[in-house]
Design a protein around this motif. Sequence first.
Motif, mmCIF file in Angstrom:
data_model
loop_
_atom_site.group_PDB
_atom_site.id
_atom_site.type_symbol
_atom_site.label_atom_id
_atom_site.label_comp_id
_atom_site.label_asym_id
_atom_site.label_seq_id
_atom_site.Cartn_x
_atom_site.Cartn_y
_atom_site.Cartn_z
ATOM 1 N N SER A 119 41.370 44.633 43.257
ATOM 2 C CA SER A 119 39.973 44.194 43.187
ATOM 3 C C SER A 119 39.167 44.749 44.354
ATOM 4 C CB SER A 119 39.895 42.666 43.179
ATOM 5 O OG SER A 119 40.476 42.127 42.010
ATOM 6 N N THR B 49 41.961 53.264 33.066
ATOM 7 C CA THR B 49 41.414 52.062 33.680
ATOM 8 C C THR B 49 42.438 51.381 34.581
ATOM 9 O OG1 THR B 49 42.039 50.702 31.787
ATOM 10 C CG2 THR B 49 39.821 51.663 31.777
ATOM 11 N N THR C 44 43.413 47.406 35.965
ATOM 12 C CA THR C 44 43.208 45.975 35.730
ATOM 13 C C THR C 44 43.014 45.266 37.065
ATOM 14 O OG1 THR C 44 44.598 46.049 33.761
ATOM 15 C CG2 THR C 44 44.171 43.883 34.715
ATOM 16 N N THR C 45 41.906 44.532 37.196
ATOM 17 C CA THR C 45 41.635 43.792 38.432
ATOM 18 C C THR C 45 41.418 42.321 38.104
ATOM 19 O OG1 THR C 45 39.216 44.016 38.382
ATOM 20 C CG2 THR C 45 40.468 45.846 39.327
ATOM 21 N N ALA C 46 41.774 41.470 39.058
ATOM 22 C CA ALA C 46 41.615 40.030 38.863
ATOM 23 C C ALA C 46 40.149 39.621 38.880
ATOM 24 C CB ALA C 46 42.385 39.279 39.947
ATOM 25 N N LYS C 47 39.326 40.305 39.666
ATOM 26 C CA LYS C 47 37.926 39.898 39.826
ATOM 27 C C LYS C 47 36.977 40.560 38.839
ATOM 28 C CE LYS C 47 38.401 38.910 44.777
ATOM 29 N NZ LYS C 47 38.001 39.299 46.151
ATOM 30 N N PHE C 48 37.282 41.787 38.422
ATOM 31 C CA PHE C 48 36.324 42.550 37.633
ATOM 32 C C PHE C 48 36.860 42.998 36.275
ATOM 33 C CE2 PHE C 48 35.713 43.650 42.217
ATOM 34 C CZ PHE C 48 34.623 42.820 42.435
ATOM 35 N N GLY C 49 38.049 42.572 35.918
ATOM 36 C CA GLY C 49 38.633 42.982 34.652
ATOM 37 C C GLY C 49 39.060 44.441 34.674
ATOM 38 N N GLU C 50 38.897 45.112 33.531
ATOM 39 C CA GLU C 50 39.252 46.530 33.432
ATOM 40 C C GLU C 50 38.138 47.390 34.012
ATOM 41 O OE1 GLU C 50 42.141 47.938 32.067
ATOM 42 O OE2 GLU C 50 42.877 45.868 32.123
#
Length: 499
Positions: free
Chosen positions: A253, A395, A397-403
């Motif tokens: 993130s 892409t 994958t991030t916990a805060k912003f999604g893909e």
Amino acid sequence: MPAATLTIDPAFTIAPVNRRTFGTFVEHMGRCVYTGIYEPGHATADEDGFRKDVLELTRELGVSVVRYPGGNFVSGYRWEDGVGPREDRPRRLDLAWHSVETNEFGLDEFSRWCAKAGVEPMMAINLGTRGVQEALDLLEYTNHPGGTTLSDLREQHGASPYGIKLWCLGNELDGPWQVGHKTPTEYGRLAAETARAMRMIDRDLQLVACGSSSSKMPLFGTWERDVLRETYEFVEYISCHAYYGNDDGDTASFLASAVDMDHFIESVVATADHVGAELKSSKKIGISFDEWNVWYGERSRRTDGPGDRWEVAPRRIEDEYNVTDAVVVGNLLISLLRHSDRVGVACLAQLANVIAPIMTEPGGAAWRQPTFHPFAITSRLAAGQVLRVETDSPTVTTAKFGEVSAVDAVATYDDGKLAVFAVNRSTEGPIEVTIDVSRSGASTIDEAVIVHDADGLATNSAEQPDRVTPQQADAQLVDGLLTMTLPAISWVALSLSAD
């Protein structure tokens, strides 16, 4: 290996590169001023007490504009304390940073320092504990040619008019921590009254209204709307402030922080345009992103001096930056350039020692933090028109912003010279990048540099000032297609030219 494709066309213009995008910030906080840019008695100090090693690094950094003197500091500041003979200047308590301000360095010194550094001053006004009259007095002192009490006083101090055109109407007055904290309506009315009066002296001033101190503030959006309803016709810009860190260890993130900056800018633009529509105005309000950087919050405070004593220039938030931080800073610059149609000013906070690209030791060395390099290179290479880059990327994958896109990029084009700035935000591994530059006519790679290290936590220090430096990147250009491999957590800059 995952692959990404970037397509660049000089016809895909966003806006001209604005040199004010490459601003920084000098606040009377910690050691930014004292033992940062100013240290009489240092081996490199000039006749004004300015550290010449820091001046040289400031020029190398490519700084265009410097915001001063705050920041939170300005909301309790009396500008008169920092002019005239130093021996007559008062010592004051600085409530913002719980320290003692000697006023040995003030407006007169800052103006001389700007001239030596080759930067434009951006002056902040105290609208926390002061108001319209004090702002007018400051403007008269700095800019009026002569024949009045305050302009003559400046001449007695040995200075010609400073000609400051860019002014901040206060700082972060939405914040409860701010001396003189206000509601949006209270602040908006005061800012409008101040702006209107200042324009009676100089109609060509460029004024910045305070936006939210962060997009996480409870009144974000509402604050901008209410402030602009009062100030819309009197200001050119509204401010944004944002700091990003990795205190929680969520590196994926953190590397995608520019996604949040994109959203922040676009949200404020939408709010400003909504107010403009309400007012039936054809005017467009710009963004002054006059505080941005990586900041580690609690970790950085471990460097702080005693919080229970009133000291002169105690150490405050002296973050030690690493390679990963540098990649994020490079990506945030990509975001700022990408929004050049509305971002007219941006200031990396701060210049020296306090969450800064330049570090110093009292009586000792000055050195570049890893974050210094993407800023300096982008400032040097970005020119002409900012171009939109069409990106097809894997892409992350991030916990805060999604893909989010693993590869992010922006480009500039100036009379046959193409510059490309890109990041690999993936922590997993390299990405093969192909950049179609055929429409630009580029046929030669003039420069290809990368900020990357196998150790993403690598830092620089007084003992190892060049542990992290830009390296030559391996790139090939054949028939209009540039190919290269971007390793995980990396930032790259490319300069190309046509025959």
